[in-house]
Design a protein around this motif. Structure first.
Motif, PDB file in Angstrom:
ATOM      1  N   LEU A 191       0.829  -1.213   0.000  1.00 40.77           N
ATOM      2  CA  LEU A 191       0.000   0.000   0.000  1.00 40.77           C
ATOM      3  C   LEU A 191       0.858   1.255   0.000  1.00 40.77           C
ATOM      4  O   LEU A 191       0.501   2.272  -0.602  1.00 40.77           O
ATOM      5  N   ALA A 192       2.002   1.185   0.680  1.00 46.80           N
ATOM      6  CA  ALA A 192       2.901   2.331   0.699  1.00 46.80           C
ATOM      7  C   ALA A 192       3.630   2.499  -0.627  1.00 46.80           C
ATOM      8  O   ALA A 192       3.834   3.618  -1.115  1.00 46.80           O
ATOM      9  N   ALA A 193       4.018   1.375  -1.244  1.00 45.54           N
ATOM     10  CA  ALA A 193       4.811   1.450  -2.475  1.00 45.54           C
ATOM     11  C   ALA A 193       3.947   1.573  -3.728  1.00 45.54           C
ATOM     12  O   ALA A 193       4.394   2.114  -4.741  1.00 45.54           O
ATOM     13  N   GLY A 194       2.712   1.056  -3.661  1.00 48.63           N
ATOM     14  CA  GLY A 194       1.857   1.007  -4.845  1.00 48.63           C
ATOM     15  C   GLY A 194       1.662   2.331  -5.556  1.00 48.63           C
ATOM     16  O   GLY A 194       1.814   2.409  -6.781  1.00 48.63           O
ATOM     17  N   PRO A 195       1.327   3.408  -4.844  1.00 49.20           N
ATOM     18  CA  PRO A 195       1.107   4.684  -5.539  1.00 49.20           C
ATOM     19  C   PRO A 195       2.325   5.165  -6.326  1.00 49.20           C
ATOM     20  O   PRO A 195       2.178   5.892  -7.304  1.00 49.20           O
ATOM     21  N   ARG A 196       3.513   4.754  -5.899  1.00 49.08           N
ATOM     22  CA  ARG A 196       4.720   5.177  -6.622  1.00 49.08           C
ATOM     23  C   ARG A 196       5.096   4.226  -7.749  1.00 49.08           C
ATOM     24  O   ARG A 196       5.721   4.632  -8.731  1.00 49.08           O
TER      25      ARG A 196
END
Length: 441
Positions: A162-167
């Motif tokens: 969830l933390a890495a997905g947007p990037r």
């Protein structure tokens, strides 16, 4: 992670049963609850991706899946666990179709085939890794938590994603071809799955009362009503006719379902036999499936390197290999034998390789026949078929094994395993003969 959770409960089933006082049928429902919602909502999840965009929809499904995982781990009773598993399956159903949809829209030609091969390899590893990870986590008994880490392991992984997905996931815009969600069709399809699955799972322990037969009949009626509605609907049916009618897709639906049914039944039955009849530890049970996972994953990655003249024979040939290996497993456990030796591990590897040949080339060919603008529907259909296959494999072959295991006599476990292996081999043979019939016509 989603495929892992479809299988991780298999090895943890005895621990869950001891902790929660769950019967064999209840444990099947713990598995089925995840798979039913997963299968029923996959096409709708793909359609939501069209409406809202794949990136946003993927992250939303991931959030639901991750949030439901600690609820499963902390469940205080079987009913709670079944309910939270259903929520977890719904999150997976929204998340997973976006992956295939992105592959379909991003790649063409040989690049798409390579991407689908990698996707299939990940599926294979995820399915077998569920067995292995379940064995490791249950045997480790981290902090005295017993079966709970089997579900809690998703929390740090999901949080990281969830933390890495947007990037890492590129932004996309909703498709201009987005259509409605066909909620009545969803209700009919989901209701049919429940009405067919529940009597298969609960009927044995209940003594096959009348309601189980009425439930099966009602499920068939709902499926018929759904098909009739789909055929006459001119708007946005749950399964679009142009996708289901694409070249080779009807046969692909049958054979992909058979691959996953055999895969699920094989793993579920052997897991029960190892832990109930042979008293294997959860760790030993999980590690037994390493040859299957490695062979399945390897075939998914390199089958396309074989000469093209061999490609038409890979799918039926894979089914034949699986059928022969399943027949060979039964005698190794005859008369209460513990099983062992090089031959048995060769058979496990052959099953993985055969499943890989039966699945990967057919998946690539089926999706390759669908136009790019229909990627979401095709992805939803293929993954739904996979999940329905898993559901039927666990329900049908698991029930067959448990029925025969309940028979009197010291040889009941061996007879139960042998009967189940023959039934699984027969299902694989059906897949192989369907391929040969297709080529003759």
């Amino acid at each position: 992670m989603a495929l892992l959770d479809a299988f991780i409960v298999n090895v943890a089933a005895p621990s869950i049963g001891a902790d929660l006082g769950a019967s064999g049928a209840a444990l099947q429902l713990v598995i089925a609850a995840y798979t039913i919602t997963y299968a029923a909502l996959l096409i709708t999840g793909a359609r939501i991706g069209e409406l809202l965009g794949s990136r946003r929809t993927f992250l939303a499904g991931l959030a639901v899946f991750t949030g439901a995982s600690p609820a499963c781990g902390l469940a205080a009773g079987t009913g709670q666990l079944i309910a939270f598993r259903a929520v977890q399956g719904a999150g997976a159903a929204v998340m997973i179709p976006q992956v295939l949809g992105i592959i379909q829209r991003t790649y063409t030609g040989p690049a798409r085939t390579r991407a689908l091969g990698a996707y299939t390899a990940v599926m294979a590893v995820g399915a077998a890794a569920g067995q292995i990870a379940g064995g490791v986590l249950v045997s480790a008994d981290l902090f005295g938590a017993g079966r709970r880490p089997v579900f809690l392991v998703n929390v740090p992984i999901g949080a990281l994603l969830l933390a890495a997905g947007p990037r890492l996931i590129p932004r996309d815009r909703p498709s201009g071809a987005a259509r409605g969600l066909d909620l009545p069709g969803l209700v009919l399809f989901a209701g049919a799955l429940v009405l067919v699955t529940v009597p298969l799972v609960l009927g044995r322990e209940a003594g096959r009362p009348v309601w189980t037969w009425w439930s099966l009949a009602a499920g068939g009626v709902l499926l018929g009503a759904y098909e009739a509605r789909r055929a006459r609907r001119g708007g946005a049916p749950l399964i679009a006719p142009r996708v289901l009618g694409a070249p080779g897709m009807p046969l692909a639906v049958v054979r992909l379902a058979l691959v996953m049914a055999v895969n699920a039944g094989y793993m579920f039955v052997l897991t029960l036999h190892f832990q109930i009849a042979l008293h294997y530890s959860a760790l030993r049970t999980g590690l037994t499936f390493v040859p299957t996972a490695l062979a399945y994953g390897a075939v998914g990655l390199w089958w396309r390197r074989l000469p093209r003249r061999l490609h038409p024979f890979l799918v039926p040939g894979g089914f034949v290999v699986v059928s022969a290996a399943l027949v060979g497993i039964g005698p190794a456990f005859k008369d209460g034998g513990a099983g062992g030796g090089v031959w048995l591990f060769v058979a496990y590897g052959a099953i993985g390789a055969g499943l890989g040949f039966a699945h990967s080339p057919h998946l690539a060919a089926a999706l390759g026949s669908v136009r790019t603008e229909h990627a979401a529907d095709a992805s939803g259909l293929v993954v739904t078929v996979n999940q329905v296959g898993l559901l039927l494999g666990t329900s049908l072959f698991g029930t067959l094994f448990l029925n025969r295991l309940a028979e009197a006599g010291a040889g009941a476990p061996s007879r139960a395993l042998w009967g189940s292996m023959l039934a699984l081999a027969g299902a694989a043979a059906v897949g192989g003969s369907a391929g040969m019939t297709r080529r003759r016509t």
